[in-house]
Design a protein around this motif. Structure first.
Motif, PDB file in Angstrom:
ATOM      1  N   VAL A  93       0.833  -1.211   0.000  1.00  0.00           N
ATOM      2  CA  VAL A  93       0.000   0.000   0.000  1.00  0.00           C
ATOM      3  C   VAL A  93       0.868   1.262   0.000  1.00  0.00           C
ATOM      4  O   VAL A  93       0.397   2.345   0.327  1.00  0.00           O
ATOM      5  CB  VAL A  93      -0.995  -0.001   1.194  1.00  0.00           C
ATOM      6  CG1 VAL A  93      -1.942  -1.190   1.092  1.00  0.00           C
ATOM      7  CG2 VAL A  93      -0.259  -0.036   2.526  1.00  0.00           C
ATOM      8  N   SER A  94       2.131   1.111  -0.374  1.00  0.00           N
ATOM      9  CA  SER A  94       3.026   2.275  -0.371  1.00  0.00           C
ATOM     10  C   SER A  94       2.799   3.124  -1.638  1.00  0.00           C
ATOM     11  O   SER A  94       2.184   2.682  -2.610  1.00  0.00           O
ATOM     12  CB  SER A  94       4.489   1.828  -0.259  1.00  0.00           C
ATOM     13  OG  SER A  94       4.816   1.023  -1.360  1.00  0.00           O
ATOM     14  N   GLU A  95       3.322   4.341  -1.596  1.00  0.00           N
ATOM     15  CA  GLU A  95       3.162   5.318  -2.678  1.00  0.00           C
ATOM     16  C   GLU A  95       3.897   4.831  -3.936  1.00  0.00           C
ATOM     17  O   GLU A  95       5.105   4.594  -3.887  1.00  0.00           O
ATOM     18  CB  GLU A  95       3.800   6.621  -2.173  1.00  0.00           C
ATOM     19  CG  GLU A  95       3.286   7.906  -2.733  1.00  0.00           C
ATOM     20  CD  GLU A  95       1.829   8.187  -2.382  1.00  0.00           C
ATOM     21  OE1 GLU A  95       1.057   8.298  -3.351  1.00  0.00           O
ATOM     22  OE2 GLU A  95       1.486   8.270  -1.185  1.00  0.00           O
TER      23      GLU A  95
ATOM     24  N   LYS B 279      -6.747   0.465   0.064  1.00  0.00           N
ATOM     25  CA  LYS B 279      -5.610   1.310   0.486  1.00  0.00           C
ATOM     26  C   LYS B 279      -4.476   1.343  -0.551  1.00  0.00           C
ATOM     27  O   LYS B 279      -3.504   2.082  -0.393  1.00  0.00           O
ATOM     28  CB  LYS B 279      -5.034   0.779   1.807  1.00  0.00           C
ATOM     29  CG  LYS B 279      -6.050   0.813   2.941  1.00  0.00           C
ATOM     30  CD  LYS B 279      -5.427   0.298   4.233  1.00  0.00           C
ATOM     31  CE  LYS B 279      -6.497  -0.260   5.150  1.00  0.00           C
ATOM     32  NZ  LYS B 279      -6.248  -1.633   5.580  1.00  0.00           N
TER      33      LYS B 279
ATOM     34  N   LYS C  12      -2.248   2.368  -3.483  1.00  0.00           N
ATOM     35  CA  LYS C  12      -2.121   3.712  -4.070  1.00  0.00           C
ATOM     36  C   LYS C  12      -1.715   3.685  -5.544  1.00  0.00           C
ATOM     37  O   LYS C  12      -1.753   4.716  -6.217  1.00  0.00           O
ATOM     38  CB  LYS C  12      -1.102   4.529  -3.267  1.00  0.00           C
ATOM     39  CG  LYS C  12      -1.539   4.688  -1.817  1.00  0.00           C
ATOM     40  CD  LYS C  12      -0.740   5.716  -1.069  1.00  0.00           C
ATOM     41  CE  LYS C  12      -1.190   5.781   0.377  1.00  0.00           C
ATOM     42  NZ  LYS C  12      -0.962   4.511   1.134  1.00  0.00           N
TER      43      LYS C  12
ATOM     44  N   LYS D 101      -1.606   3.246  -9.592  1.00  0.00           N
ATOM     45  CA  LYS D 101      -2.592   3.479 -10.659  1.00  0.00           C
ATOM     46  C   LYS D 101      -2.703   2.244 -11.548  1.00  0.00           C
ATOM     47  O   LYS D 101      -3.695   2.015 -12.220  1.00  0.00           O
ATOM     48  CB  LYS D 101      -2.133   4.646 -11.549  1.00  0.00           C
ATOM     49  CG  LYS D 101      -1.949   5.967 -10.810  1.00  0.00           C
ATOM     50  CD  LYS D 101      -1.502   7.050 -11.817  1.00  0.00           C
ATOM     51  CE  LYS D 101      -1.175   8.343 -11.118  1.00  0.00           C
ATOM     52  NZ  LYS D 101       0.203   8.381 -10.593  1.00  0.00           N
TER      53      LYS D 101
END
Ligand code: NAD
Length: 419
Positions: free
Chosen positions: A287-289, A309, A311, A313
């Motif tokens: 769920v990290s950026e 959650k 992130k 795309k």
């Protein structure tokens, strides 16, 4: 409570995806029944001797799911979590994977329930030879062609090929793929699955307007698939921010030096102690950026619990079955694009097919030729998947299943059902 299989069957996930595509294809009930049953499931005992002299027994599996388009094809997994359910799901997915990239193969998969991290090289060889010997009658270049999967290597394939060749009294490189080059392997096979992941990802990124130089990538699993995908993403200018393996995850906002990470694994066999990023958990990594997330370890890691959650795309499924149907629905609702496993990781089986062809010809291609043919196969078929996605206003996953199921149904219909 049953403890024999995981709480929710992996094969059940596969059937759920199949049904969505079958509905859009308006597949009749009889054909659905045929395609949701494996042709053959084989379970056997593997007695083997530890280096200490003690005997133990492991369980081996081979599932030959479907032969409509050609011999069964699929890897062998050595892992403590291997069950008949998992092997059947993986053989089911191989059927659609081979069809979606139009290879003349059916689907198969095998496994041994064992923990290879506790086995010496000699013990691994004895298990592999016994596993191969149990399957001599049902595998072969025109019957079923295994390959590497989790925890099985080119060396394991070499032992398998040698055992089969000894039993059949002939040199038979075409019985398995993913072999070392010296005994009939193909150039480019080791990197092929990771290369396929990046080919599919970059093609989709271009559609989405994400330039490689500005893209951040996170990869779960740093084995055959994850490692080469990471290397190739980095070579194309992407910033690989996170990587992980069974020992944990490593995150660096400015980018991880993948060559250093590969050298670390080369020396220490895993990422434990890697200093090139902050240590986080595998759960945090998912769920990290990032722009692009590549699950490349095991199945069922993107679930109803973490899907909202995530992130990224774009999710590119390097692993088989990493996304549960509930998570897939959340991604679709949130506009997150998912390139499904059967397309995203088909690079491995495509070069396995090239290896099988080269073994049969006894004539071996240059690496550039292998890579060029691989790119052609993947792009031709992902473009067809995208065309179906647009036509039916559906997801890439359902479109990929539709293309694959349609090809298998056509082959089955032409051959006829021997009832
Ligand atoms: P591998 O054994 O080479 O690597 C697996 C990696 O996942 C290792 O780094 C391991 O430490 C890591 N891992 C295991 N459990 C983990 C966990 N709980 N959290 C984080 N990392 C974990 O296996 P591979 O061949 O790279 O296969 C990975 C996936 O890709 C599997 O789903 C496999 O079926 C699929 N796949 C492999 C190929 C291939 O050609 N090897 C082809 C298509 C699909």
């Amino acid at each position: 409570m049953t403890t024999a299989v995981r709480e929710v069957s992996v094969f059940g996930d596969g059937i759920a995806y199949f049904n969505e595509a079958a509905d859009l294809l308006q597949l009749d009930a009889g054909m659905r029944q045929i395609l949701t049953h494996p042709s053959r499931q084989i379970i056997f005992s593997i007695p083997f001797q530890r280096d200490t002299g003690e005997f133990e027994v492991f369980t081996g599996y081979r599932v030959q799911y479907n032969f409509a388009r050609g011999p069964a094809k699929g890897g062998i997994r050595y892992h403590p979590g291997v069950t008949l359910d998992e092997v059947t799901a993986l053989a089911f997915w191989m059927t659609w994977k081979c069809a979606v990239v139009d290879l003349p193969f059916g689907g198969g998969k095998g496994g041994v329930t064992c923990d290879p991290s506790t086995l010496s090289n000699n013990e691994l060889e004895r298990i592999t030879r016994r596993y191969a010997a149990e399957l001599v009658e049902v595998v072969g270049p025109d019957k079923d062609v295994p390959a590497p999967d989790v925890n099985t290597t080119p060396q394991v394939m070499a032992w398998f090929m040698d055992t089969y060749s000894m039993h059949t009294r002939q040199n038979c490189p075409g019985v398995v793929t993913g072999k070392p080059l010296e005994i009939g392997g193909s150039r480019g096979r080791v990197e092929a699955t990771g290369r396929g992941v990046t080919i599919c990802a970059l093609d989709e990124m271009a559609q989405m307007g994400i330039a490689p130089e500005s893209a951040s990538v996170v990869i779960q699993g740093f084995g055959n698939v994850g490692m080469y995908a990471a290397k190739l993403f980095a070579e194309r200018g992407c910033t690989v921010r996170g990587i992980s393996d069974v020992t944990g995850a490593y995150y660096n906002k400015d980018g991880i030096n993948i060559v250093e990470a590969m050298e670390h694994v080369g020396k220490h066999h895993n990422l434990a102690g890697f200093q090139g990023g902050d240590k986080i958990s595998n759960a945090e990594l998912l769920v990290s950026e990032c722009d692009v997330l590549v699950p490349a370890a095991l199945e069922k890691v993107l679930t109803a619990e973490n899907a909202s959650k995530v992130k990224a795309k774009l999710i590119v499924e390097g692993a088989n079955g990493p996304t549960t149907p509930e998570a897939a629905k959340t991604f679709s609702d949130r506009g997150i694009v998912v390139i499904p496993d059967i397309m995203a990781n088909a690079g491995g089986v495509t070069v396995s097919y090239f290896e099988w062809v080269q073994d049969r010809m006894g004539y071996f291609w240059k690496e550039a030729e292998v890579n060029e043919r691989l790119e052609d196969v993947l792009l031709t078929n992902i473009h067809e998947v995208r065309r179906i996605k647009v036509q039916y206003n559906t997801t890439l996953r359902t479109a990929a299943y539709m293309l694959a199921i349609d090809r298998v149904v056509k082959a089955l219909t032409l051959r006829g059902i021997y009832a």
